[in-house]
Design a protein around this motif. Sequence first.
Motif, PDB file in Angstrom:
ATOM      1  N   GLY A 155      11.716  44.142   5.418  1.00 21.52           N
ATOM      2  CA  GLY A 155      11.929  43.358   5.268  1.00 21.52           C
ATOM      3  C   GLY A 155      11.921  41.978   4.590  1.00 21.52           C
ATOM      4  O   GLY A 155      11.369  41.274   4.359  1.00 21.52           O
ATOM      5  N   SER A 156      12.545  41.419   4.421  1.00 22.35           N
ATOM      6  CA  SER A 156      12.751  40.395   3.365  1.00 22.35           C
ATOM      7  C   SER A 156      11.850  39.085   3.473  1.00 22.35           C
ATOM      8  O   SER A 156      11.225  38.517   2.188  1.00 22.35           O
ATOM      9  CB  SER A 156      14.181  39.983   2.486  1.00 22.35           C
ATOM     10  OG  SER A 156      15.054  39.650   3.656  1.00 22.35           O
ATOM     11  N   LYS A 157      11.889  38.564   5.193  1.00 22.45           N
ATOM     12  CA  LYS A 157      10.711  37.667   5.048  1.00 22.45           C
ATOM     13  C   LYS A 157      10.237  37.520   4.845  1.00 22.45           C
ATOM     14  O   LYS A 157       8.922  36.766   4.427  1.00 22.45           O
ATOM     15  CB  LYS A 157      11.425  37.378   6.474  1.00 22.45           C
ATOM     16  CG  LYS A 157      10.826  36.165   7.275  1.00 22.45           C
ATOM     17  CD  LYS A 157      10.900  36.189   8.437  1.00 22.45           C
ATOM     18  CE  LYS A 157      10.589  35.249   9.352  1.00 22.45           C
ATOM     19  NZ  LYS A 157      10.667  34.944  10.875  1.00 22.45           N
ATOM     20  N   TYR A 190      16.665  28.133   4.450  1.00 23.27           N
ATOM     21  CA  TYR A 190      16.426  29.352   5.149  1.00 23.27           C
ATOM     22  C   TYR A 190      14.645  28.644   5.658  1.00 23.27           C
ATOM     23  O   TYR A 190      14.252  28.663   4.198  1.00 23.27           O
ATOM     24  CB  TYR A 190      16.626  30.638   4.248  1.00 23.27           C
ATOM     25  CG  TYR A 190      15.810  32.081   5.437  1.00 23.27           C
ATOM     26  CD1 TYR A 190      16.617  32.495   6.962  1.00 23.27           C
ATOM     27  CD2 TYR A 190      14.974  32.493   4.869  1.00 23.27           C
ATOM     28  CE1 TYR A 190      15.340  33.461   7.015  1.00 23.27           C
ATOM     29  CE2 TYR A 190      14.350  34.468   5.064  1.00 23.27           C
ATOM     30  CZ  TYR A 190      15.129  33.633   6.719  1.00 23.27           C
ATOM     31  OH  TYR A 190      14.578  35.177   7.106  1.00 23.27           O
ATOM     32  N   ASN A 192      22.508  30.708   3.149  1.00 27.47           N
ATOM     33  CA  ASN A 192      22.366  30.795   4.611  1.00 27.47           C
ATOM     34  C   ASN A 192      21.668  29.482   4.201  1.00 27.47           C
ATOM     35  O   ASN A 192      20.483  28.882   3.914  1.00 27.47           O
ATOM     36  CB  ASN A 192      21.687  31.746   4.908  1.00 27.47           C
ATOM     37  CG  ASN A 192      21.151  31.534   6.502  1.00 27.47           C
ATOM     38  OD1 ASN A 192      22.127  30.484   7.419  1.00 27.47           O
ATOM     39  ND2 ASN A 192      20.719  31.573   6.792  1.00 27.47           N
ATOM     40  N   ASP A 196      17.035  34.873  -3.808  1.00 22.30           N
ATOM     41  CA  ASP A 196      17.842  36.207  -2.409  1.00 22.30           C
ATOM     42  C   ASP A 196      18.637  35.641  -2.238  1.00 22.30           C
ATOM     43  O   ASP A 196      19.609  35.270  -1.821  1.00 22.30           O
ATOM     44  CB  ASP A 196      16.739  35.220  -1.053  1.00 22.30           C
ATOM     45  CG  ASP A 196      16.991  35.548   0.137  1.00 22.30           C
ATOM     46  OD1 ASP A 196      17.122  35.828   0.507  1.00 22.30           O
ATOM     47  OD2 ASP A 196      16.546  34.226   1.597  1.00 22.30           O
ATOM     48  N   TYR A 242      22.787  37.652   1.385  1.00 20.94           N
ATOM     49  CA  TYR A 242      24.074  38.396   2.197  1.00 20.94           C
ATOM     50  C   TYR A 242      25.116  38.757   0.788  1.00 20.94           C
ATOM     51  O   TYR A 242      25.932  38.868   0.660  1.00 20.94           O
ATOM     52  CB  TYR A 242      24.488  37.125   2.311  1.00 20.94           C
ATOM     53  CG  TYR A 242      23.961  36.212   3.389  1.00 20.94           C
ATOM     54  CD1 TYR A 242      24.138  36.995   5.185  1.00 20.94           C
ATOM     55  CD2 TYR A 242      23.066  35.945   3.288  1.00 20.94           C
ATOM     56  CE1 TYR A 242      24.121  36.581   5.510  1.00 20.94           C
ATOM     57  CE2 TYR A 242      22.070  35.627   4.621  1.00 20.94           C
ATOM     58  CZ  TYR A 242      22.354  35.861   5.902  1.00 20.94           C
ATOM     59  OH  TYR A 242      22.017  35.287   7.224  1.00 20.94           O
ATOM     60  N   SER A 276      18.008  42.952   0.992  1.00 24.33           N
ATOM     61  CA  SER A 276      17.611  43.806   2.178  1.00 24.33           C
ATOM     62  C   SER A 276      18.883  44.502   2.826  1.00 24.33           C
ATOM     63  O   SER A 276      19.734  43.866   2.141  1.00 24.33           O
ATOM     64  CB  SER A 276      17.597  41.615   3.633  1.00 24.33           C
ATOM     65  OG  SER A 276      17.586  42.905   4.634  1.00 24.33           O
ATOM     66  N   SER A 313      19.383  44.379   5.801  1.00 26.15           N
ATOM     67  CA  SER A 313      18.902  44.059   6.795  1.00 26.15           C
ATOM     68  C   SER A 313      21.082  43.793   7.708  1.00 26.15           C
ATOM     69  O   SER A 313      21.503  43.387   8.955  1.00 26.15           O
ATOM     70  CB  SER A 313      18.608  42.542   7.888  1.00 26.15           C
ATOM     71  OG  SER A 313      16.982  43.077   7.878  1.00 26.15           O
ATOM     72  N   LYS A 314      21.550  42.876   6.359  1.00 27.03           N
ATOM     73  CA  LYS A 314      22.518  42.503   6.612  1.00 27.03           C
ATOM     74  C   LYS A 314      23.897  42.859   6.851  1.00 27.03           C
ATOM     75  O   LYS A 314      24.427  43.273   6.776  1.00 27.03           O
ATOM     76  CB  LYS A 314      22.934  40.865   6.273  1.00 27.03           C
ATOM     77  CG  LYS A 314      21.734  39.586   6.873  1.00 27.03           C
ATOM     78  CD  LYS A 314      21.726  39.174   8.119  1.00 27.03           C
ATOM     79  CE  LYS A 314      20.610  38.646   8.363  1.00 27.03           C
ATOM     80  NZ  LYS A 314      20.473  37.273   7.640  1.00 27.03           N
ATOM     81  N   ARG A 341      13.525  45.975  10.186  1.00 25.24           N
ATOM     82  CA  ARG A 341      12.660  45.714   9.144  1.00 25.24           C
ATOM     83  C   ARG A 341      11.763  46.780   7.941  1.00 25.24           C
ATOM     84  O   ARG A 341      11.160  47.657   7.435  1.00 25.24           O
ATOM     85  CB  ARG A 341      11.353  45.849   9.853  1.00 25.24           C
ATOM     86  CG  ARG A 341      11.399  45.033  11.354  1.00 25.24           C
ATOM     87  CD  ARG A 341      12.135  43.574  11.337  1.00 25.24           C
ATOM     88  NE  ARG A 341      11.680  42.511  10.217  1.00 25.24           N
ATOM     89  CZ  ARG A 341      12.701  42.413   9.401  1.00 25.24           C
ATOM     90  NH1 ARG A 341      13.810  41.964   9.504  1.00 25.24           N
ATOM     91  NH2 ARG A 341      12.336  40.930   8.364  1.00 25.24           N
TER      92      ARG A 341
END
Length: 391
Positions: free
Chosen positions: A105-107, A131, A181, A209, A212, A240, A242-243, A251
């Motif tokens: 995950g990028s987090k 974020y 974000n 980042d 999106y 990522s 994720s979205k 992840r």
Amino acid sequence: MSSIAIERADRLKRLPPYLFAQIDLMKKEAQDDGWDIISLGIGDPDLPTPGHIIDELSASARRPQNHQYPSYEGMGSFRRACARWYEKRFGVSLDHGPEVLSLIGSKEGIAHIPLAFINPGDYVLVPDPAYPVYEIGTYFADGQVHFMPLEEKRGFLPDLGAIPSEVTKKSKLMFLNYPNNPTSACAEVDFYNEVVEFAVSHGIIVCSDIAYSEMAFDGYRPVSFLNAKGAKEVGVEFHSLSKTYNMTGWRIAFAVGNSDVLSGLGAIKTNVDSGVFQAVQESAICALEADQGCVEEMCRTYQGRRDVMLEGLAKIGLKADTPKATFYVWVSCPEGYTSAEFTAHLLKNCGVVTTPGNGFGPSGEGFVRMALTVSEERIREAISRMEKAGY
Ligand SMILES: *Cc1c(COP(=O)(O)O)cnc(C)c1O
């Protein structure tokens, strides 16, 4: 049995209060009042992962060679797929060996990168609002945060010239996030060219980042930081799945760009984690390389919701820009309300959860963030409740 005092480290005591704790409490009260809550508070897609990606996971999970520790930096096949995707999508060529790194995950990558480059007292330039992980990752590395206010009048882009020279002298990293974000603002190549010039002249590593980048509307195609001339000399980009593919729970993400920066991050990661489950990496290859029809469909869904939301907000007199990308609408609070007051009002009197803008940093005051992660029908219901309750 005798007990000991369990005392947390200073780095945890230093954290700002968890944004959602108070909202959760108010949400409970609203539920007790009988509201069927509509949550516009959470940036997590409500749609399922496309079926072909799930099929790949189930096939891939059955292959015994995938059951062992993966390589730290990611499978060659996964990193090659990431490089091909960057070439195809942004026209950026990457050497999949040194210039692509898998992430859980990028987090994970964002939280860890300050540990690789920040010494106590070094500054990190962090957008405000943002974020929260950029700020907190910096604290965990004993770094100092300098907030770069994102103002509406500048299209929510930071004013690099406004950063004091005492700060730039001590700055080591800069975080950027477009499409953004929480504001949903977008950046173009001209801005990134300016960033590269700034980074070169002050010796600052740029961390972009771009979670999106694929969630965009009306035919708009966001650009990459790496589209700027010389970007790869000064920074990296976190992307990522994720979205884009509704894979937040899986992840998997990757960082691309400057090989020295990636090898620093990799040196932290080899000592903290042991890579991404190979079946998940193979599913990610499938996501990146299969027909992208599912991405177009996802964009159509959010665009439809966006239009319902914006039309509704205009009807009830709430001001917001129309997002070109992301599933967030950044709504100005009406006269006489702070972000916290407006959030509380919507929750108490409408059963609608939103996120107060100041939870993303001091410059978010005066806004609330509404996420388009519920159906058009629920958005209409939320608007009609707001219309009835007034403010
Ligand atoms: C959702 C999000 C991410 C993605 O996080 P993952 O860890 O890859 O799931 C990254 N940055 C921002 C700003 C986000 O909102």
